[in-house]
Design a protein around this motif. Structure first.
Motif, short mmCIF file in Angstrom:
data_model
loop_
_atom_site.label_atom_id
_atom_site.label_comp_id
_atom_site.label_asym_id
_atom_site.label_seq_id
_atom_site.Cartn_x
_atom_site.Cartn_y
_atom_site.Cartn_z
N UNK A 25 0.82 -1.21 0.00
CA UNK A 25 0.00 0.00 0.00
C UNK A 25 0.85 1.26 0.00
N UNK A 26 1.91 1.27 0.81
CA UNK A 26 2.73 2.46 0.96
C UNK A 26 4.05 2.29 0.23
N UNK A 27 4.28 3.12 -0.76
CA UNK A 27 5.48 3.00 -1.59
C UNK A 27 6.77 3.13 -0.81
N UNK A 28 6.76 3.87 0.31
CA UNK A 28 8.00 4.07 1.06
C UNK A 28 8.17 3.12 2.24
N UNK A 29 7.26 2.17 2.44
CA UNK A 29 7.38 1.21 3.54
C UNK A 29 8.45 0.17 3.21
N UNK A 30 9.27 -0.15 4.19
CA UNK A 30 10.35 -1.13 4.02
C UNK A 30 10.37 -2.10 5.19
N UNK A 31 10.48 -3.38 4.89
CA UNK A 31 10.64 -4.38 5.95
C UNK A 31 12.10 -4.35 6.39
N UNK A 32 12.32 -4.12 7.68
CA UNK A 32 13.69 -4.03 8.19
C UNK A 32 14.05 -5.23 9.05
N UNK A 33 13.06 -6.02 9.43
CA UNK A 33 13.33 -7.26 10.18
C UNK A 33 12.27 -8.28 9.81
N UNK A 34 12.75 -9.45 9.39
CA UNK A 34 11.84 -10.53 9.04
C UNK A 34 11.46 -11.33 10.28
N UNK A 41 9.77 -13.68 20.54
CA UNK A 41 8.72 -12.75 20.13
C UNK A 41 8.70 -12.68 18.61
N UNK A 42 8.01 -13.63 17.95
CA UNK A 42 7.97 -13.60 16.49
C UNK A 42 7.34 -12.30 16.01
N UNK A 43 8.11 -11.54 15.26
CA UNK A 43 7.63 -10.24 14.80
C UNK A 43 8.34 -9.84 13.52
N UNK A 44 7.71 -8.91 12.83
CA UNK A 44 8.29 -8.29 11.65
C UNK A 44 8.28 -6.79 11.91
N UNK A 45 9.35 -6.11 11.51
CA UNK A 45 9.41 -4.67 11.69
C UNK A 45 9.38 -4.00 10.32
N UNK A 46 8.49 -3.03 10.20
CA UNK A 46 8.34 -2.26 8.97
C UNK A 46 8.65 -0.80 9.29
N UNK A 47 9.49 -0.20 8.48
CA UNK A 47 9.81 1.23 8.59
C UNK A 47 8.84 1.97 7.69
N UNK A 48 8.11 2.93 8.25
CA UNK A 48 7.11 3.67 7.49
C UNK A 48 6.91 5.05 8.11
N UNK A 49 7.00 6.07 7.32
CA UNK A 49 6.77 7.45 7.76
C UNK A 49 7.67 7.83 8.93
N UNK A 50 8.90 7.35 8.91
CA UNK A 50 9.84 7.69 9.97
C UNK A 50 9.62 6.94 11.27
N UNK A 51 8.74 5.95 11.26
CA UNK A 51 8.45 5.15 12.45
C UNK A 51 8.67 3.67 12.18
N UNK A 52 8.96 2.95 13.25
CA UNK A 52 8.97 1.49 13.15
C UNK A 52 7.61 0.96 13.57
#
Length: 125
Positions: A25-34, A41-52
């Motif tokens: 959806x968001x062109x600038x969103x990036x996955x930084x942790x798979x 704590x199974x999790x994924x981190x996405x960087x979006x709008x200057x926030x994790x």
């Protein structure tokens, strides 16, 4: 006193799927942790709008309740996101004279794309 937001954690049933939704959806969103199944704590981190956005595996909200995360965007970006949502066959709603677009993820978290006042005076109340 707090200086800024550190991160936003959302509990989702499938962190990888939710991360893909944000990056679709968001062109600038990036996955930084798979997701790592061996992690406590199974999790994924996405960087979006200057926030994790920390997407943590679990049971998300049972229903939508009015809580939401709002991003200020340009009208062009709002329309581009609407096109991407349509391509993903996800429902969205335009409101407030089409200055706000609302959509939810697979776990009932609601996001708003707020055009507000593109002149720089801030979001519309």
């Amino acid at each position: 006193m707090p200086q800024s937001l550190s991160h936003i954690a959302l509990v989702v049933t499938n962190p990888t799927r939710s991360a893909r939704l944000l990056t679709d959806v968001f062109a600038d969103a990036r996955i930084t942790r798979e997701e790592d199944a061996a992690d406590a704590h199974p999790e994924v981190i996405v960087q979006l709008a200057g926030l994790e956005f920390v997407l943590v595996r679990g049971q998300g909200p049972a229903s939508r309740n009015g809580d939401h995360i709002a991003f200020q965007v340009s009208k062009a970006e709002q329309l581009a996101c609407a096109e991407r949502l349509q391509a993903l066959a996800l429902d969205f709603q335009l409101a407030r004279g089409d200055t706000a677009l609302y959509f939810s993820d697979y776990d009932n978290h609601v996001f708003e794309l707020d055009v507000g006042d593109e002149g720089g005076a801030g979001p519309v109340a």
